[in-house]
Design a protein around this motif. Sequence first.
Motif, PDB file in Angstrom:
ATOM      1  N   GLU A  61       0.828  -1.207   0.000  1.00 39.61           N
ATOM      2  CA  GLU A  61       0.000   0.000   0.000  1.00 39.61           C
ATOM      3  C   GLU A  61       0.862   1.256   0.000  1.00 39.61           C
ATOM      4  O   GLU A  61       0.523   2.266  -0.629  1.00 39.61           O
ATOM      5  N   LYS A  62       1.986   1.185   0.690  1.00 36.12           N
ATOM      6  CA  LYS A  62       2.912   2.313   0.737  1.00 36.12           C
ATOM      7  C   LYS A  62       3.406   2.665  -0.671  1.00 36.12           C
ATOM      8  O   LYS A  62       3.570   3.843  -1.014  1.00 36.12           O
ATOM      9  N   LEU A  63       3.644   1.626  -1.498  1.00 39.98           N
ATOM     10  CA  LEU A  63       4.092   1.866  -2.872  1.00 39.98           C
ATOM     11  C   LEU A  63       3.088   2.719  -3.632  1.00 39.98           C
ATOM     12  O   LEU A  63       3.462   3.679  -4.316  1.00 39.98           O
ATOM     13  N   TRP A  64       1.811   2.403  -3.493  1.00 45.01           N
ATOM     14  CA  TRP A  64       0.803   3.122  -4.279  1.00 45.01           C
ATOM     15  C   TRP A  64       0.457   4.468  -3.661  1.00 45.01           C
ATOM     16  O   TRP A  64       0.014   5.379  -4.365  1.00 45.01           O
ATOM     17  N   ASP A  65       0.707   4.620  -2.361  1.00 49.84           N
ATOM     18  CA  ASP A  65       0.578   5.944  -1.752  1.00 49.84           C
ATOM     19  C   ASP A  65       1.667   6.881  -2.273  1.00 49.84           C
ATOM     20  O   ASP A  65       1.395   8.034  -2.638  1.00 49.84           O
ATOM     21  N   LEU A  66       2.894   6.398  -2.328  1.00 49.08           N
ATOM     22  CA  LEU A  66       3.979   7.262  -2.804  1.00 49.08           C
ATOM     23  C   LEU A  66       3.852   7.520  -4.309  1.00 49.08           C
ATOM     24  O   LEU A  66       4.246   8.595  -4.793  1.00 49.08           O
ATOM     25  N   THR A  67       3.271   6.543  -5.033  1.00 43.58           N
ATOM     26  CA  THR A  67       3.024   6.773  -6.457  1.00 43.58           C
ATOM     27  C   THR A  67       1.971   7.850  -6.640  1.00 43.58           C
ATOM     28  O   THR A  67       2.086   8.718  -7.516  1.00 43.58           O
ATOM     29  N   THR A  68       0.942   7.816  -5.802  1.00 46.15           N
ATOM     30  CA  THR A  68      -0.100   8.842  -5.839  1.00 46.15           C
ATOM     31  C   THR A  68       0.487  10.217  -5.570  1.00 46.15           C
ATOM     32  O   THR A  68       0.190  11.200  -6.269  1.00 46.15           O
ATOM     33  N   GLU A  69       1.357  10.305  -4.576  1.00 49.73           N
ATOM     34  CA  GLU A  69       1.995  11.584  -4.246  1.00 49.73           C
ATOM     35  C   GLU A  69       2.849  12.094  -5.409  1.00 49.73           C
ATOM     36  O   GLU A  69       2.822  13.279  -5.746  1.00 49.73           O
ATOM     37  N   ALA A  70       3.604  11.171  -6.019  1.00 45.82           N
ATOM     38  CA  ALA A  70       4.486  11.565  -7.119  1.00 45.82           C
ATOM     39  C   ALA A  70       3.690  12.067  -8.316  1.00 45.82           C
ATOM     40  O   ALA A  70       4.071  13.060  -8.959  1.00 45.82           O
ATOM     41  N   LEU A  71       2.586  11.412  -8.614  1.00 49.78           N
ATOM     42  CA  LEU A  71       1.783  11.819  -9.768  1.00 49.78           C
ATOM     43  C   LEU A  71       0.954  13.063  -9.482  1.00 49.78           C
ATOM     44  O   LEU A  71       0.718  13.869 -10.377  1.00 49.78           O
ATOM     45  N   ARG A  72       0.542  13.214  -8.242  1.00 47.73           N
ATOM     46  CA  ARG A  72      -0.219  14.417  -7.888  1.00 47.73           C
ATOM     47  C   ARG A  72       0.625  15.681  -8.129  1.00 47.73           C
ATOM     48  O   ARG A  72       0.092  16.758  -8.440  1.00 47.73           O
ATOM     49  N   ALA A  73       1.935  15.515  -8.012  1.00 53.78           N
ATOM     50  CA  ALA A  73       2.831  16.656  -8.199  1.00 53.78           C
ATOM     51  C   ALA A  73       2.991  17.047  -9.664  1.00 53.78           C
ATOM     52  O   ALA A  73       3.424  18.164  -9.965  1.00 53.78           O
ATOM     53  N   LYS A 161      14.490   5.281  -1.836  1.00 54.06           N
ATOM     54  CA  LYS A 161      14.603   5.775  -0.460  1.00 54.06           C
ATOM     55  C   LYS A 161      13.803   4.926   0.513  1.00 54.06           C
ATOM     56  O   LYS A 161      14.280   4.585   1.607  1.00 54.06           O
ATOM     57  N   THR A 162      12.598   4.539   0.116  1.00 58.55           N
ATOM     58  CA  THR A 162      11.690   3.814   1.016  1.00 58.55           C
ATOM     59  C   THR A 162      12.177   2.408   1.328  1.00 58.55           C
ATOM     60  O   THR A 162      12.073   1.943   2.473  1.00 58.55           O
ATOM     61  N   TRP A 163      12.709   1.729   0.314  1.00 56.31           N
ATOM     62  CA  TRP A 163      13.099   0.327   0.511  1.00 56.31           C
ATOM     63  C   TRP A 163      14.610   0.124   0.409  1.00 56.31           C
ATOM     64  O   TRP A 163      15.068  -0.994   0.206  1.00 56.31           O
ATOM     65  N   ASN A 164      15.361   1.204   0.550  1.00 59.84           N
ATOM     66  CA  ASN A 164      16.829   1.118   0.584  1.00 59.84           C
ATOM     67  C   ASN A 164      17.380   0.371  -0.629  1.00 59.84           C
ATOM     68  O   ASN A 164      18.189  -0.561  -0.500  1.00 59.84           O
ATOM     69  N   ILE A 165      16.939   0.780  -1.813  1.00 59.80           N
ATOM     70  CA  ILE A 165      17.350   0.136  -3.055  1.00 59.80           C
ATOM     71  C   ILE A 165      18.738   0.646  -3.456  1.00 59.80           C
ATOM     72  O   ILE A 165      18.976   1.854  -3.469  1.00 59.80           O
ATOM     73  N   PRO A 166      19.668  -0.248  -3.795  1.00 57.26           N
ATOM     74  CA  PRO A 166      21.001   0.198  -4.217  1.00 57.26           C
ATOM     75  C   PRO A 166      20.949   1.152  -5.413  1.00 57.26           C
ATOM     76  O   PRO A 166      20.065   1.027  -6.281  1.00 57.26           O
ATOM     77  N   ALA A 167      21.878   2.072  -5.464  1.00 60.84           N
ATOM     78  CA  ALA A 167      21.886   3.093  -6.516  1.00 60.84           C
ATOM     79  C   ALA A 167      22.045   2.500  -7.912  1.00 60.84           C
ATOM     80  O   ALA A 167      21.606   3.103  -8.895  1.00 60.84           O
ATOM     81  N   ASP A 168      22.653   1.327  -8.024  1.00 61.54           N
ATOM     82  CA  ASP A 168      22.872   0.705  -9.332  1.00 61.54           C
ATOM     83  C   ASP A 168      21.641  -0.006  -9.885  1.00 61.54           C
ATOM     84  O   ASP A 168      21.645  -0.428 -11.032  1.00 61.54           O
ATOM     85  N   TRP A 169      20.606  -0.164  -9.075  1.00 62.80           N
ATOM     86  CA  TRP A 169      19.411  -0.862  -9.537  1.00 62.80           C
ATOM     87  C   TRP A 169      18.475   0.129 -10.226  1.00 62.80           C
ATOM     88  O   TRP A 169      18.102   1.148  -9.648  1.00 62.80           O
ATOM     89  N   THR A 170      18.081  -0.187 -11.463  1.00 61.23           N
ATOM     90  CA  THR A 170      17.141   0.643 -12.213  1.00 61.23           C
ATOM     91  C   THR A 170      15.777  -0.031 -12.232  1.00 61.23           C
ATOM     92  O   THR A 170      15.657  -1.182 -12.670  1.00 61.23           O
ATOM     93  N   LEU A 171      14.751   0.677 -11.778  1.00 57.32           N
ATOM     94  CA  LEU A 171      13.396   0.134 -11.746  1.00 57.32           C
ATOM     95  C   LEU A 171      12.842   0.027 -13.161  1.00 57.32           C
ATOM     96  O   LEU A 171      12.899   0.990 -13.927  1.00 57.32           O
TER      97      LEU A 171
END
Length: 201
Positions: A61-73, A161-171
């Motif tokens: 749920e946190k993923l889709w909350d932060l997605t909502t925030e990002a798109l609202r901007a 930031k939320t899930w401490n993903i390494p900088a080299d990983w591209t989503l």
Amino acid sequence: MSYQAVQQVAEIRRSIYALNKELPLPAAEVAKIVEHAVLHTPSSFNSQSTRVVVLFGAEHEKLWDLTTEALRAIVPAENFAPTEQKLAMFKAAAGSVLFFEDQKVVKGLQEQFPAYAANFPVWAEHTDAMHQYAVWTTLAAAGIGANLQHYNPVIDAAVAKTWNIPADWTLRAQLVFGGIAAPAGEKTFAPLEGRFAVHGL
């Protein structure tokens, strides 16, 4: 197992958007399905460059909350209602699978095999896509609905930031999954002519 059984599973894999939190399997077993795909999906030069994070419950749920925030901007307020409804639909599901490609592995292969340097980023995308298909199809075989989303790169920084993903990983993609609240609609197919050919049969 017959090849027809594999084909039948491929046929039931669909984009299903009406999802709920009622999974037909325990969450741990779903995680094992994803783990199996990570172990057994092929990759060019056996690079094994795909990285996967599975989110359940509040983390999902946190993923889709932060997605909502990002798109609202970035989406005008007067046009945001349809986007918000779509994101709420994803949040109502049971979980999400995040697919990444480790660029450190890709760059290492480029340095090791310079003659193929231009191809390794492309081959990495192929590998990631095969992981997505393997997970999605196996979930379908287990009676779990799913749909594939691509909110990267809009959410990349927040996810890292939320899930401490390494900088080299591209989503690369987000697979939303859950119990099937309503089946997918009828599927239509473009003509095979122009899409498929056989020579020498």
